[in-house]
Design a protein around this motif. Sequence first.
Motif, short mmCIF file in Angstrom:
data_model
loop_
_atom_site.label_atom_id
_atom_site.label_comp_id
_atom_site.label_asym_id
_atom_site.label_seq_id
_atom_site.Cartn_x
_atom_site.Cartn_y
_atom_site.Cartn_z
N VAL A 122 0.79 -1.08 0.11
CA VAL A 122 0.23 -0.03 -0.06
C VAL A 122 0.60 1.22 -0.05
O VAL A 122 0.66 2.22 -0.74
CB VAL A 122 -0.87 0.00 1.17
CG1 VAL A 122 -1.81 1.39 1.25
CG2 VAL A 122 -2.10 -1.09 1.10
N ARG A 153 2.40 1.88 -3.31
CA ARG A 153 1.14 2.21 -4.40
C ARG A 153 1.36 3.81 -4.11
O ARG A 153 0.95 4.67 -4.90
CB ARG A 153 -0.07 1.58 -4.22
CG ARG A 153 -1.27 2.13 -5.24
CD ARG A 153 -2.26 0.73 -5.24
NE ARG A 153 -2.85 0.72 -4.24
CZ ARG A 153 -3.06 0.00 -3.32
NH1 ARG A 153 -2.15 -1.15 -3.39
NH2 ARG A 153 -3.80 -0.36 -2.23
N TYR A 154 1.20 4.20 -2.71
CA TYR A 154 0.80 5.61 -2.46
C TYR A 154 2.24 6.46 -3.04
O TYR A 154 2.03 7.38 -3.65
CB TYR A 154 1.04 5.80 -0.96
CG TYR A 154 0.95 7.36 -0.47
CD1 TYR A 154 -0.10 8.22 -0.63
CD2 TYR A 154 2.22 7.58 0.54
CE1 TYR A 154 0.21 9.62 0.00
CE2 TYR A 154 2.20 9.05 0.65
CZ TYR A 154 1.12 9.99 0.66
OH TYR A 154 1.28 11.20 0.78
N GLN A 181 1.85 7.06 -6.93
CA GLN A 181 1.24 7.74 -7.58
C GLN A 181 1.33 9.07 -8.47
O GLN A 181 2.68 9.53 -8.03
CB GLN A 181 -0.15 7.85 -6.53
CG GLN A 181 0.45 9.20 -5.74
CD GLN A 181 -0.60 9.58 -5.02
OE1 GLN A 181 -1.89 9.69 -5.19
NE2 GLN A 181 -0.55 9.63 -3.39
N LEU A 228 -2.95 5.68 5.65
CA LEU A 228 -3.27 5.58 4.36
C LEU A 228 -4.44 4.52 4.03
O LEU A 228 -4.66 3.51 4.84
CB LEU A 228 -2.27 4.85 3.47
CG LEU A 228 -0.78 5.41 3.42
CD1 LEU A 228 0.27 5.01 2.56
CD2 LEU A 228 -0.87 6.87 2.88
N GLN A 232 -6.15 1.52 3.20
CA GLN A 232 -5.49 0.14 2.89
C GLN A 232 -6.11 -0.16 1.55
O GLN A 232 -5.51 -1.28 0.87
CB GLN A 232 -5.76 -0.80 3.71
CG GLN A 232 -4.94 -0.38 5.19
CD GLN A 232 -3.33 -0.51 4.75
OE1 GLN A 232 -2.79 -1.40 4.52
NE2 GLN A 232 -2.95 0.93 5.10
N GLY A 243 -4.95 3.32 -1.39
CA GLY A 243 -3.55 4.02 -1.16
C GLY A 243 -3.43 5.45 -1.02
O GLY A 243 -2.46 6.03 -0.91
#
Length: 273
Positions: free
Chosen positions: A46, A49-50, A53, A188, A190, A193
């Motif tokens: 996660v 992915r954050y 971005q 975040l 989950q 993200g």
Amino acid sequence: MNLLRWSQGSGLLLLSLCVFLFYGCSAKVLPLRPLPGDQRAAAEEVLLRYLEQPLPEALDADVHLSWDIFGSKGSIDGVLQLQRPASIRLTALDPLGRALLIIVADNKTFTIVDSHTGRAYKGEVASETWHQYIPVLIEPKDLFYLLGGFLSAAENRLFTGSGRAEHSQEVWYGVSEASGASEQRLLLDQNDGFLKRRLMLDSESRPAIDILYSDYLPVASGTAHWPRQIDISGESVRGEFRLEVQQVASVAPLPAGAFDLSIPSHFTVDILP
């Protein structure tokens, strides 16, 4: 310039959009409780992915700011323009859409033009006056990322791990600078993200800023996102603030002159210490 009188008026309310006054004593944030191995791996996915971005280059948006400072409530409409790395322009509008107050800042200086009083104010962001409103903890280059729910690409950032806070099942992430000068806790979502909450801690691990992010809207043809609503509150925040993004005009790089602010020749100019 009567700084106290000005700070109680429009200057304070507009500067409050960017960051907020912090005083008082708050409890220290306790260390995170480590996650089991399988949960830690999922949490790291996660986080990745954050961090990966897509980020917009800029923001040009109609906004609505509301506040409650010691029971004194108010709100104002305006236009917020931000561009990486550190360009900021905030225009407060009257009910007819005319500019009442304009604040422009970069990594070195700031300028405020008050159309109502016919005065302008200039100073440096490292000055005592600026830091009456903007804590040393936050630099102008941080504001784009702070308001957008992102992390800047600081080379000296260290992730101190993921885990659960005391008496909570939510997964938090610790982030600090290599120098130890500042630390953040990130919550975040989950599933998607996106950043839900950010705690910025002082040197003694007390929360200095508590920001909630919600209702992310797609921008840049859906390749990036920006929070529609940001709520700022907490024990150490002098008041409660809400910034609502009403309409995004663009996230493309702004024209070169967007952050140039000309002061009318008949305005009185004060240089702030």
